[in-house]
Scaffold this active site. Structure first.
Site, PDB file in Angstrom:
ATOM      1  N   TYR A  88      -6.716  16.316   4.686  1.00 47.30           N
ATOM      2  CA  TYR A  88      -7.503  15.269   5.340  1.00 47.30           C
ATOM      3  C   TYR A  88      -8.746  14.961   4.524  1.00 47.30           C
ATOM      4  CZ  TYR A  88      -9.666  12.401   8.881  1.00 47.30           C
ATOM      5  OH  TYR A  88     -10.228  11.338   9.551  1.00 47.30           O
ATOM      6  N   PHE A 140     -11.077 -17.137  -1.716  1.00 53.85           N
ATOM      7  CA  PHE A 140      -9.784 -16.557  -1.362  1.00 53.85           C
ATOM      8  C   PHE A 140      -9.791 -16.349   0.151  1.00 53.85           C
ATOM      9  CE2 PHE A 140      -6.657 -13.278  -0.534  1.00 53.85           C
ATOM     10  CZ  PHE A 140      -5.552 -13.904  -1.067  1.00 53.85           C
ATOM     11  N   THR A 141      -8.636 -16.541   0.784  1.00 49.86           N
ATOM     12  CA  THR A 141      -8.550 -16.587   2.248  1.00 49.86           C
ATOM     13  C   THR A 141      -9.263 -15.413   2.939  1.00 49.86           C
ATOM     14  OG1 THR A 141      -6.396 -15.558   2.011  1.00 49.86           O
ATOM     15  CG2 THR A 141      -6.419 -17.940   2.334  1.00 49.86           C
ATOM     16  N   ASP A 231     -14.201  -9.766  -7.444  1.00 53.99           N
ATOM     17  CA  ASP A 231     -12.893  -9.578  -6.826  1.00 53.99           C
ATOM     18  C   ASP A 231     -11.993  -9.262  -8.023  1.00 53.99           C
ATOM     19  OD1 ASP A 231     -10.333  -9.777  -5.879  1.00 53.99           O
ATOM     20  OD2 ASP A 231     -10.732 -11.485  -4.580  1.00 53.99           O
ATOM     21  N   LYS A 274      -1.868  -5.709  -6.470  1.00 60.69           N
ATOM     22  CA  LYS A 274      -1.677  -6.640  -7.598  1.00 60.69           C
ATOM     23  C   LYS A 274      -1.660  -5.839  -8.913  1.00 60.69           C
ATOM     24  CE  LYS A 274      -2.511  -9.299  -3.975  1.00 60.69           C
ATOM     25  NZ  LYS A 274      -3.812  -9.794  -3.623  1.00 60.69           N
ATOM     26  N   ARG A 398       1.834 -24.200  -0.824  1.00 59.62           N
ATOM     27  CA  ARG A 398       0.374 -24.219  -0.901  1.00 59.62           C
ATOM     28  C   ARG A 398      -0.044 -25.691  -0.897  1.00 59.62           C
ATOM     29  NH1 ARG A 398      -1.401 -20.078   1.357  1.00 59.62           N
ATOM     30  NH2 ARG A 398      -1.713 -18.161   0.228  1.00 59.62           N
ATOM     31  N   PHE A 465       0.692 -21.722   8.322  1.00 59.94           N
ATOM     32  CA  PHE A 465       1.772 -21.674   7.326  1.00 59.94           C
ATOM     33  C   PHE A 465       2.700 -20.480   7.506  1.00 59.94           C
ATOM     34  CE2 PHE A 465      -0.179 -18.431   4.603  1.00 59.94           C
ATOM     35  CZ  PHE A 465      -1.515 -18.533   4.945  1.00 59.94           C
TER      36      PHE A 465
HETATM   37  C1  LIG Z   1      -4.480 -10.270  -2.352  1.00 60.74           C
HETATM   38  C2  LIG Z   1      -5.855 -10.663  -2.626  1.00 60.74           C
HETATM   39  C3  LIG Z   1      -6.932 -10.170  -1.860  1.00 60.74           C
HETATM   40  C4  LIG Z   1      -6.740  -9.328  -0.614  1.00 60.74           C
HETATM   41  O1  LIG Z   1      -6.117  -8.143  -0.867  1.00 60.74           O
HETATM   42  P1  LIG Z   1      -5.104  -7.452   0.189  1.00 60.74           P
HETATM   43  O2  LIG Z   1      -4.735  -6.172  -0.499  1.00 60.74           O
HETATM   44  O3  LIG Z   1      -3.959  -8.389   0.377  1.00 60.74           O
HETATM   45  O4  LIG Z   1      -5.865  -7.223   1.430  1.00 60.74           O
HETATM   46  C5  LIG Z   1      -8.204 -10.540  -2.231  1.00 60.74           C
HETATM   47  N1  LIG Z   1      -8.428 -11.361  -3.267  1.00 60.74           N
HETATM   48  C6  LIG Z   1      -7.431 -11.858  -4.012  1.00 60.74           C
HETATM   49  C7  LIG Z   1      -7.731 -12.759  -5.153  1.00 60.74           C
HETATM   50  C8  LIG Z   1      -6.119 -11.527  -3.720  1.00 60.74           C
HETATM   51  O5  LIG Z   1      -5.132 -12.049  -4.451  1.00 60.74           O
END
Ligand SMILES: *Cc1c(COP(=O)(O)O)cnc(C)c1O
Length: 473
Positions: A88, A140-141, A231, A274, A398, A465
Site C-alpha cells: 500500500y 484540451f477537453t 501538458d 499516450k 471531430r 458525441f
Molecule cells: C488524453 C489527454 C489528456 C487526458 O489524459 P487522460 O489520461 O485521458 O485522463 C490530457 N491532455 C491531452 C493532450 C490528452 O491527449
C-alpha cells in the site's frame, strides 16, 4: 531562425522511394482481429445509431478511434508487471517511476495519478483561485474543464495557423507571444497562476511546438514570475518533430531534446496512456516544493496514497519501462513514420486531410469530401460511418457533433473544421494495416458524390458525441 514551412516528407518519405522500412520490433503474441461482412456491418451501424462510439469493439476490424490507452506493451513491460510490488505504501515500483521521470523529464517531484485528468484536477485545484485566467496553446477537453471547475477562464493563445488546414507551417502548435502578452496586459500577471503549454497539440491534429517557442514563452513569463506547466502527454513525439525540423537539433537524440524542452517549465501533467506505452496511468510532476506539498495533500483525497495515486504497482513498473522504450529514436521514427506513411498514401490519391501530418493521426477533411452536405447533415460523422461500412475501420468525428451547443443560446457551435480522425495506436498495427486503411479511405473518396448525410435522432445532454444517435437522410 529557419523557415518552419514543411512541405515534403522528411527522411521517412525519401527512404520510402529507395528502400522499404519496417517496424523496429517483431510480434510475440497475437490478438486475432474480427473480420465482418458488409451485411454484418450494415446491421451493426444501424444498431449503433451511426455513431462509432456505440459499436462494440468485437464488430471492429482496425480500431483507430483513439491512441489513448490502446498501446501495445513490450515483452519487457509484461515482465515488469510480474515485478509489481503491491504494498500500500512505498512500493518499489513508485521509486522506479519517480527516478525514471526525474531522469527522462527532469522534474524533481512526482505525484502518481490514475490517468492524466487526475493530475489536471490536482494541479488546477492547487494553483487556481476563483477569477483567475489560464492561457494555453489550444484547449484540451478535460484540461480546460478542470481549469474552469477550479474557477479559471481559459484563453486560447495558439498561433492562428493552428486553425488553418491549408497552412503548412511546421510548428502549428506554437504559442502566439503577442496574444499571451496581450492577456497579461489585460488581466494582470497576478491573475495568471500558470501558462498551460501542450506538446504536441492534440486538438490541432498533433501539431508540435518548437524549442525556440517554449524558450520564448519562458523568457516572457519569467519577467512576470508566471510558472509554466506542460501538458506533456505527447512531449516525446514533439521532441521528434523538433529533431526533424528545428535548426541545431538534427544530431541530438530525442531523450536530450525532451530534457531541454521540459527545462523551460516548472512541471507537467501527464497521461500515461499516450507516449509512455501503457494502457492506464498518469502523473503530476513539479520542481516547486510548495506545489508538491499541496498536491501530495490532495492526491490522497482524489486518487490514492502519494506513492501509488490510483495505479497498481505493476502499472507503475510498466510505465517506467515504457518511458525508456518510447525515448528510443528508432521507435519514435517508426511511430511518427507510420502515421506519415498513411498520410503519404492518401496524399498520392488526392484525398483531403490536415497537413502537415501530426504525431498521432490523420484528420480527414470531411467538408472537402462532401461539399453537397451542410454542416447540419454531419459530414464528419457521415464519413466515419462510411469508413466503417466499407471496411470495418473505426474512426471518430471531430466536427459539429463534438463541438456541442452554446450553453446560453442552445444553438449548435459551428466549428470551422469538420474532421474525421484516424488515430494510430502505438505498436499495434503494421504497415499492411495502414495499406488497408488507406485503400478504404480511397474507396470512400471515390464514392463521395453519392453520399447523403445523417440526422440526429437522439442527443444526450453532455459531451453528445459519445452517445448521440443518427439515421440516414
Ligand atoms: C488524453 C489527454 C489528456 C487526458 O489524459 P487522460 O489520461 O485521458 O485522463 C490530457 N491532455 C491531452 C493532450 C490528452 O491527449
Amino acid at each position: 531562425m529557419t523557415d518552419h514551412t514543411y512541405t515534403s516528407l522528411h527522411t521517412m518519405g525519401q527512404q520510402l522511394d529507395r528502400r522499404s522500412w519496417a517496424e523496429p520490433y517483431k510480434i510475440k503474441a497475437v490478438e486475432p482481429l474480427h473480420m465482418t461482412t458488409r451485411a454484418q456491418r450494415d446491421a451493426a451501424m444501424v444498431a449503433a445509431g451511426y455513431n462509432t462510439f456505440l459499436l462494440p469493439s468485437r464488430d471492429v476490424y482496425i480500431d483507430l478511434l483513439t491512441d489513448s490507452g490502446t498501446n501495445a506493451m513490450s515483452d519487457r513491460q509484461w515482465a515488469g508487471m510480474m515485478l509489481g510490488d503491491e504494498a500500500y505504501a512505498g512500493s518499489e515500483n513508485f521509486y522506479h517511476l519517480e527516478q525514471t521521470v526525474a531522469e527522462c523529464y527532469g522534474y524533481k517531484h512526482l505525484v502518481p495519478t490514475h490517468q492524466g485528468r487526475g493530475a489536471e484536477n490536482i494541479l488546477s485545484q492547487a494553483l487556481i483561485s476563483e477569477g483567475d485566467h489560464v492561457p494555453g496553446n489550444m484547449y484540451f477537453t478535460t484540461t480546460r474543464l478542470h481549469q474552469e471547475r477550479a474557477g479559471a477562464t481559459f484563453h486560447d493563445v495558439i498561433v492562428d495557423a493552428a486553425h488553418d488546414t491549408s497552412s503548412l507551417d511546421g510548428f502549428k502548435g506554437n504559442v502566439d507571444l503577442a496574444k499571451l502578452q496581450a492577456l497579461i496586459d489585460e488581466v494582470g500577471a497576478d491573475k495568471i497562476p500558470y501558462v498551460c503549454v501542450a506538446a504536441t497539440v492534440n486538438m490541432a491534429g498533433g501539431q508540435p511546438i518548437s524549442m525556440a517557442n517554449v524558450k520564448a514563452v519562458r523568457e516572457l513569463t519569467a519577467t512576470y514570475g508566471i510558472p509554466i506547466y506542460l501538458d506533456a502527454t505527447r512531449a516525446m513525439e514533439n521532441a521528434m518533430f523538433i529533431q526533424e525540423r528545428e535548426e541545431g537539433y538534427r544530431d541530438k537524440p530525442i531523450a536530450e531534446i525532451l530534457l531541454e524542452f521540459c527545462s523551460y517549465s516548472d512541471g507537467a501533467t501527464m497521461s500515461g496512456k499516450k507516449d509512455p506505452l501503457v494502457n492506464i496511468g498518469g502523473w503530476l510532476s513539479t520542481n516547486d516544493p510548495e506545489v508538491f506539498e499541496a498536491a501530495r495533500n490532495m492526491v490522497v483525497v482524489y486518487e490514492g496514497l502519494h506513492t501509488y495515486g490510483g495505479m497498481a504497482g505493476r502499472d507503475m513498473e510498466a510505465m517506467a519501462i515504457g518511458i525508456r522504450e518510447a525515448l528510443s529514436d528508432d521507435y519514435m521514427r517508426s511511430r511518427i513514420g507510420q502515421v506519415r506513411y498513411l498520410g503519404s498514401l492518401l496524399d498520392q490519391w488526392g484525398v483531403p486531410f490536415v497537413k502537415p501530418v501530426g504525431g498521432h493521426g490523420i484528420f480527414l477533411d470531411a467538408r472537402a469530401f462532401y461539399p453537397q452536405l451542410t454542416q447540419e447533415q454531419f459530414p464528419a460523422q457521415t464519413l466515419a460511418a462510411e469508413l466503417y461500412l466499407d471496411s470495418g475501420i473505426r474512426a471518430m468525428e471531430r466536427g459539429i457533433v463534438s463541438a456541442g451547443r452554446d450553453a446560453l443560446t442552445g444553438e449548435n457551435h459551428h466549428p470551422r473544421l469538420e474532421l474525421t480522425r484516424l488515430t494510430i495506436p502505438r505498436r499495434v498495427y503494421t504497415q499492411a494495416h495502414m495499406d488497408v486503411v488507406a485503400e478504404s479511405v480511397k474507396a470512400c473518396f471515390e464514392t463521395r458524390e453519392s453520399v447523403r448525410g445523417l440526422r440526429m435522432v437522439y442527443e444526450p445532454q453532455y459531451l453528445r458525441f459519445f452517445q448521440a444517435r443518427f439515421e440516414r437522410l
